[in-house]
Every structure is written in C-alpha cells, then in structure tokens.
Design a protein around this motif. Sequence first.
Motif, PDB file in Angstrom:
ATOM      1  N   LEU A 351      61.547  25.204 -31.509  1.00 14.19           N
ATOM      2  CA  LEU A 351      60.956  26.398 -31.039  1.00 14.19           C
ATOM      3  C   LEU A 351      59.851  26.319 -30.322  1.00 14.19           C
ATOM      4  O   LEU A 351      59.449  26.878 -29.610  1.00 14.19           O
ATOM      5  CB  LEU A 351      60.863  26.924 -32.917  1.00 14.19           C
ATOM      6  CG  LEU A 351      60.130  28.597 -33.026  1.00 14.19           C
ATOM      7  CD1 LEU A 351      61.449  29.227 -32.640  1.00 14.19           C
ATOM      8  CD2 LEU A 351      59.478  28.615 -34.010  1.00 14.19           C
ATOM      9  N   SER A 352      59.015  24.961 -30.365  1.00 11.26           N
ATOM     10  CA  SER A 352      57.881  24.972 -29.509  1.00 11.26           C
ATOM     11  C   SER A 352      58.656  24.155 -28.641  1.00 11.26           C
ATOM     12  O   SER A 352      57.440  24.643 -27.137  1.00 11.26           O
ATOM     13  CB  SER A 352      57.096  23.106 -30.523  1.00 11.26           C
ATOM     14  OG  SER A 352      55.970  23.584 -29.036  1.00 11.26           O
ATOM     15  N   GLU A 353      59.565  23.458 -28.008  1.00 13.57           N
ATOM     16  CA  GLU A 353      60.092  22.935 -26.867  1.00 13.57           C
ATOM     17  C   GLU A 353      60.918  24.553 -26.011  1.00 13.57           C
ATOM     18  O   GLU A 353      60.260  24.345 -24.786  1.00 13.57           O
ATOM     19  CB  GLU A 353      61.147  22.194 -26.436  1.00 13.57           C
ATOM     20  CG  GLU A 353      60.071  20.561 -27.260  1.00 13.57           C
ATOM     21  CD  GLU A 353      61.344  19.076 -27.711  1.00 13.57           C
ATOM     22  OE1 GLU A 353      62.282  20.177 -27.306  1.00 13.57           O
ATOM     23  OE2 GLU A 353      60.752  18.410 -28.390  1.00 13.57           O
ATOM     24  N   GLN A 354      61.049  24.897 -26.202  1.00 10.33           N
ATOM     25  CA  GLN A 354      62.106  26.020 -25.571  1.00 10.33           C
ATOM     26  C   GLN A 354      60.807  27.291 -25.860  1.00 10.33           C
ATOM     27  O   GLN A 354      61.421  28.603 -24.570  1.00 10.33           O
ATOM     28  CB  GLN A 354      63.656  26.600 -26.432  1.00 10.33           C
ATOM     29  CG  GLN A 354      64.183  25.161 -26.764  1.00 10.33           C
ATOM     30  CD  GLN A 354      65.904  25.210 -27.032  1.00 10.33           C
ATOM     31  OE1 GLN A 354      66.184  26.643 -26.690  1.00 10.33           O
ATOM     32  NE2 GLN A 354      66.921  24.206 -27.391  1.00 10.33           N
ATOM     33  N   ASN A 359      56.744  28.038 -36.254  1.00  6.44           N
ATOM     34  CA  ASN A 359      56.850  29.419 -37.301  1.00  6.44           C
ATOM     35  C   ASN A 359      55.932  29.689 -38.481  1.00  6.44           C
ATOM     36  O   ASN A 359      56.339  31.328 -38.434  1.00  6.44           O
ATOM     37  CB  ASN A 359      57.418  28.181 -38.366  1.00  6.44           C
ATOM     38  CG  ASN A 359      58.749  27.905 -37.995  1.00  6.44           C
ATOM     39  OD1 ASN A 359      59.208  27.227 -37.224  1.00  6.44           O
ATOM     40  ND2 ASN A 359      59.719  27.052 -39.002  1.00  6.44           N
ATOM     41  N   MET A 360      54.934  29.329 -37.674  1.00  3.53           N
ATOM     42  CA  MET A 360      53.517  29.963 -38.504  1.00  3.53           C
ATOM     43  C   MET A 360      53.358  31.002 -37.593  1.00  3.53           C
ATOM     44  O   MET A 360      53.186  32.370 -37.828  1.00  3.53           O
ATOM     45  CB  MET A 360      52.568  29.306 -38.813  1.00  3.53           C
ATOM     46  CG  MET A 360      50.972  29.800 -39.051  1.00  3.53           C
ATOM     47  SD  MET A 360      51.412  30.892 -40.736  1.00  3.53           S
ATOM     48  CE  MET A 360      51.693  29.087 -41.424  1.00  3.53           C
ATOM     49  N   ALA A 361      53.290  31.182 -35.786  1.00  4.70           N
ATOM     50  CA  ALA A 361      53.553  32.022 -35.553  1.00  4.70           C
ATOM     51  C   ALA A 361      54.244  33.283 -35.678  1.00  4.70           C
ATOM     52  O   ALA A 361      54.516  35.035 -35.178  1.00  4.70           O
ATOM     53  CB  ALA A 361      53.703  32.234 -34.237  1.00  4.70           C
ATOM     54  N   VAL A 418      48.906  36.321 -30.590  1.00  4.34           N
ATOM     55  CA  VAL A 418      49.928  35.219 -32.148  1.00  4.34           C
ATOM     56  C   VAL A 418      51.843  34.351 -31.037  1.00  4.34           C
ATOM     57  O   VAL A 418      51.277  33.314 -31.761  1.00  4.34           O
ATOM     58  CB  VAL A 418      50.945  36.213 -33.068  1.00  4.34           C
ATOM     59  CG1 VAL A 418      51.053  35.043 -34.220  1.00  4.34           C
ATOM     60  CG2 VAL A 418      48.881  36.326 -34.168  1.00  4.34           C
ATOM     61  N   ALA A 419      52.002  35.409 -30.836  1.00  2.24           N
ATOM     62  CA  ALA A 419      53.548  34.885 -30.419  1.00  2.24           C
ATOM     63  C   ALA A 419      53.582  35.829 -28.924  1.00  2.24           C
ATOM     64  O   ALA A 419      55.230  35.811 -28.670  1.00  2.24           O
ATOM     65  CB  ALA A 419      54.480  34.964 -31.546  1.00  2.24           C
ATOM     66  N   GLY A 420      53.069  36.582 -28.118  1.00  2.00           N
ATOM     67  CA  GLY A 420      53.401  36.639 -26.594  1.00  2.00           C
ATOM     68  C   GLY A 420      54.567  37.758 -27.067  1.00  2.00           C
ATOM     69  O   GLY A 420      54.854  38.282 -28.259  1.00  2.00           O
ATOM     70  N   LEU A 421      55.712  38.230 -26.413  1.00  2.00           N
ATOM     71  CA  LEU A 421      56.090  39.176 -26.205  1.00  2.00           C
ATOM     72  C   LEU A 421      57.587  38.555 -27.482  1.00  2.00           C
ATOM     73  O   LEU A 421      57.352  40.182 -27.968  1.00  2.00           O
ATOM     74  CB  LEU A 421      57.051  39.294 -24.703  1.00  2.00           C
ATOM     75  CG  LEU A 421      56.969  39.482 -23.571  1.00  2.00           C
ATOM     76  CD1 LEU A 421      57.225  39.283 -22.525  1.00  2.00           C
ATOM     77  CD2 LEU A 421      55.814  40.532 -23.241  1.00  2.00           C
ATOM     78  N   ILE A 422      57.513  37.788 -27.728  1.00  2.00           N
ATOM     79  CA  ILE A 422      58.450  37.256 -28.762  1.00  2.00           C
ATOM     80  C   ILE A 422      57.996  37.920 -30.458  1.00  2.00           C
ATOM     81  O   ILE A 422      58.436  38.718 -31.283  1.00  2.00           O
ATOM     82  CB  ILE A 422      58.394  36.098 -29.481  1.00  2.00           C
ATOM     83  CG1 ILE A 422      60.046  35.756 -27.870  1.00  2.00           C
ATOM     84  CG2 ILE A 422      59.388  36.189 -30.601  1.00  2.00           C
ATOM     85  CD1 ILE A 422      61.035  36.415 -28.314  1.00  2.00           C
TER      86      ILE A 422
END
Length: 666
Positions: A351-354, A359-361, A418-422
């Motif tokens: 999740l972090s690399e791609q 998970n928290m975000a 927190v997590a951008g567009l996602i």
Amino acid sequence: MLNRFLTLFDYLPGDLTAEQHYRNITIIGAALLIVIGFVAGWSITFSILCAVISGFAALLTYDWLTSQPSGDGSLRQASERIRSGAQLFLFNLYKNIIWVSVCFAVLIGLTINWATAIGFLIGVLLSELVGYLGFNLTLSTRSVSLSATGHSLLTATQLALSSGVLSGLLVAGTALFSLALYYTLLVASQTDTIFAVLAGLASGAASVAFLVSVSAAIFTQSSIAAGRDNTSDNSVNSLSSQPVNMIQTIAEHISDCTAVITDLFATIVAALATTLIFNRIYVSIDQLVVYPMVIMAVAIISVMVVLQVLQRLRADIKPALLLRRLLIVSAMLNAILLLPITWWMFDQTQLSEQAGLSNMALYQSVLIGLFLAVTLSAVTSYQHKAIQPATNTPKPSKYSVAIVYAIIVIGLYLAYQVAGLIGIEIAVISLLSLSAMMVAISTFSRLIDARHSQTFETNQVAQQQQLGSIAKAVSQTYTLAASVMVALILVLTSSILVSDNAGFSFFNIQCLVGIVIGVMMTFWFCALIIKAVSRVAGSSQTLSSSHHAISILTKRCQRQLLLPVLTPIIISILIALTFSDKLVNGLTIGVGVSGLLIGLAALIGGEGWLFVKRYFEYFWSAANLPTGWNQSTAEQSMPDLYRNAIVSTISPLIKIIAIITLLMTV
C-alpha cells in the motif's frame, strides 16, 4: 418464515421434497461463492454473502412486523386503497420509463457499445424493482405502525423504524449484490469495456431516480395544492371521509418512499461503480478496488445488528433520542468492524509503495465519512427542533445553509489531507454506508404520520409531527450531501480518464465557463419544476379518489414532466459532444455547487430561500409568475410546495448530470 420459503420449492420440477431442493440450492450457492472467490477475490465473496444474508434478515423482519396487531379494518382498508392508487401511478410511469430507456439504450449501443447499453437497461430494471418492492413493503406495515400510536409512541417508533430498516436492507443489499456480481462477471470475461459497462449500469439507475423523483414531486405538490383548494377539513380521520386527501396521501407515500428509495439506490450504485473505475485507474491494488464494497457489506452487518436491538428494545426512551442513538450506534459498529478488516485486507508495504498510503490513513478516511454523516444529521435535527406552533415549520437560523456547507467542505478537505483522492472517495463511501439507516428514517417520517394516527392525545400528535419533520429533514439533507459528494467523485474519475492522472483544476477558463453554465442550468431546471407544479395544480380543481381521477392527474403530470427532464439532459449531452472535457467537468461542478445551495435553502427556508427565490424570477415575465408565488398566508402557501418540489428533485439532477459526464468520457 422457513415453511413459507420451503413452499416455493414445491413448484420446481422433479420428485424431490422441498427440504431436498433447499439443501441442493444451498450447496450450489456455496459452490458459486467459492468460484467467485477464486475469480474475483474473497472480498467480493464476502460482499455477496452479506447481501444475501440481508435478504433473509429482511424476510424475518417482514414476518415479525406482519405478526404485530394491525388495528381495525379501516386502517388496513386505507392502506390497500393507497397501494392500489400508487400502483396505478407507478405502473403508468414505469411503462413510460421502459419505452424511453429502450430508446436511450439503442442510442448508447450505437454511439458507445452494446455492452454498456445492456448495463443501462439492467440498471433501469433494478431501480424500478427496488422502488416498487420498497414501496409495497412500507405499505404492508403501515397499518401496524399507525395502530401502535394508540398505545405508545415509542412502540410505534420501533415498528416504523423496523419497517424502514427493512426497506433500507433492500436498497443496500440489492445495490451491493448487483455491483459485486456484475463486477465478477466483467472480471471473468476480461472485457476491455469494463469502465463503460459500469458507467452504463449507474446511468440506468440514476435515470430512473431522476424521472421518478421529478414526476413524484410534481404529482405530490400539485395534489396537495388541489387538496387545499377543495377541502378545509383537517381532522385526524379525514383520510376516509375526504377523497382529495386520499390522493394527497398516495402522492406523499410515492414521494417519501419510492422516490427516496430509488434516489438512494442510484446514489449507492453510482458511488460503487465510480469507485471501482477510479481505483482501477488510480492504483493497481486489487484489494483497494473492492474495499468500497467491503465497507458497504460491513454496514449491512451493522444494520442487521441494530435491527435486532430495535426489535428487542424494552427501555423507556424518548422516540427522538432513539432516532439519534440508532444512527450513532450504526456508525460506531461500522467503525469497530472496519478496524480489523482494514488491517487484514491490506499489505502495508504494498500500500505504501504503490499508492503512498497506510492502513491508518484509509481507516481515518472511513472515520471522517462516518463522522460527517452523523454531524450532518445532528445539525439538521437541531435546526428542525424549533417548531412554530401556528405553521408547523422550523425557525431557520440565519447561517444554517453556510453551516451545512462548511461541514461538507471541511470533511472533504480532511479526507484529502489524510489520504488524497483515495481518502475523498473512501470518506464518501463511508458516509453512504449509513444509507440503509437513512432509508429507514425517511420511511419512518411517512409511517408516523400524525394525520392518520390512532391517538387522540394532543401532546403525542405534536410529538409525531415534530418527529416526522425532523426525520424527513435529516434524510433529505443526507441525500443531497451524498449526491454532491458522489458527483465530485464522478468528476475526479472523468478528469483522470481523459488526462492521464493529471488531475482536475478549477483554474482553467473552460472549467470556469462550465461552472457558470451549470449554475444557470440548475436555476433554470428549478424554475421549470416550479412552473410545472403551478400548471398541474391550477388544472386539478375537481379531483376525487377514483382511479379515473388519479389517471387524469398522472397524465397531467407526465405532460409537464417532459420539459424539466429533457432540458438538462439534452444540454449536458450537447455540451459533452461539442466542447472539451474540462468544460463538461466544470458543468458538473456548477450543478453540484449550485444544487447544494438551492437544495439546502429550499429545505431550511428563511433568508436562504428568499435569496435564491429572487433568481428564479429571471426565468419568468412579471405577468407570468407561478400561482401564489408571492403568497404569504402560512396554511395556503404555494411557495412551500415549490420548495418541497425543489428539495425532492435537486439530488437526482446532480447525479444524472454527473453520470452523463462520466458516460460520455468512458
């Protein structure tokens, strides 16, 4: 319930018993779920399983509700008369929608592809089916809820909310099941048109919601106006004695049940379909693609838990407090269940690399969406607590519209941080995870109707009026806010599809022009709706409760339906075919921003309504104002009917314009 279910297997061919058929179908169903798990992933299997379980929970709830005392024969007879009249209206409307939908499907097939056209028709049929079934389920339990008002308002509230949850499970479960199964078929076929097919499915559901909402708004408000002109009897038992009141009751049930159910169904389908497209383009993590469906599946589990608590509640609690607590409990259950599921579904490293996320975000985005839904309902509930005794209308705050606007903007901004567009799209899906409870609250506002209550206590009737007003306002605010947020996701998805992840920018002349056109088109649409209500109300002076009279009123409404429906759709399609994608996206943003402003102003009233009201007058000459436009008498106020018509139609307008944008893009 099980015996009734087993009798269905008696009609199957063969010499097997019902129990043997039941066992075989269960084995086949389990095998299909396993196959789906291998083809599309176990998260899809979990989503489909939750949707199926919600269907069984709905059957159990229906059996429990119909076993409750349903009062005297007059209540049951009135419910059947409402059902009969409403079915006449819906059958005529659905028949016309089918013909129009077939024509649109042919155009979609010729211009895009036939797979998208088939998806469009499937969306139309599912939306019509959900709206019809939800309405019938509500009327089947109407007499039970109204009968309970003669004993206890709390008992009546429990029964009405349980009936509403039944419709909510139908909406959420059907939307989740259809999207999950449809997505599985598309993945298995490995089609290159998966985006267009999903957009076609969403556009079919949204088109039915738009047509039903506009038609129901015109039918309802014009029948209310005719009722005010034909009778001045406001007694509790006027339903059986005044034929005009019967038509008004039929219209209100269609508007508050069928229109709301189809609108929220279209919202969920559009949100899930768009997030599937968005996540498949934006990131290449399979679990993130199906995460929105998992959120909806967990929400269904929460609603079933709340339903069990509601049926077994024995504490002495105020009905208004029960409404708020059930919504908060449902949100808390979603938050608790999604915490371990989020950690289980995702690999933190991948999740972090791609995607540059954690998970928290993702979980924080879920919490923001839930908090946003609860906050909007709390603010709206507080706004509608202050009821003026003379008019039964809320005392609007000067800054009510601005407060709701600020809550939505702040929530979306926090999710983006927190997590951008996602984060935005996860927050919107999280907000929509409470849609089943909002269907319950909306249905509750109709089932608790004080005019047909079996109690003669003045205080209880006043409480019922206040409860109904609060519940209706909360569901309308939620639906409007959800539609605007889904439209935002649609715009982001459309911009990414055409700009190779370049994103969307407001600082563009074409986008600004599109926003201006969208604002003007929204005001024009509202003016057309107001004019349609005025014309039908002006020609509905000799109504009766016969089917012939309902048919006449239905035909009048359908004649006035053409211009308000076709105008925004044709303008949007022409702009999409003629101009750039930036201008089209700006058009959607303009419709969403102005629609939210107009919808909130019409819902809350006061200075906000007076502000937007003056701009509608630019679309009419001074000598051609709608009937009673400047009327000030509280009980005969036509502007209140115009406000209600606008509130009912703005939400589906926002969705249909946004989905047309996406459909023309893919």
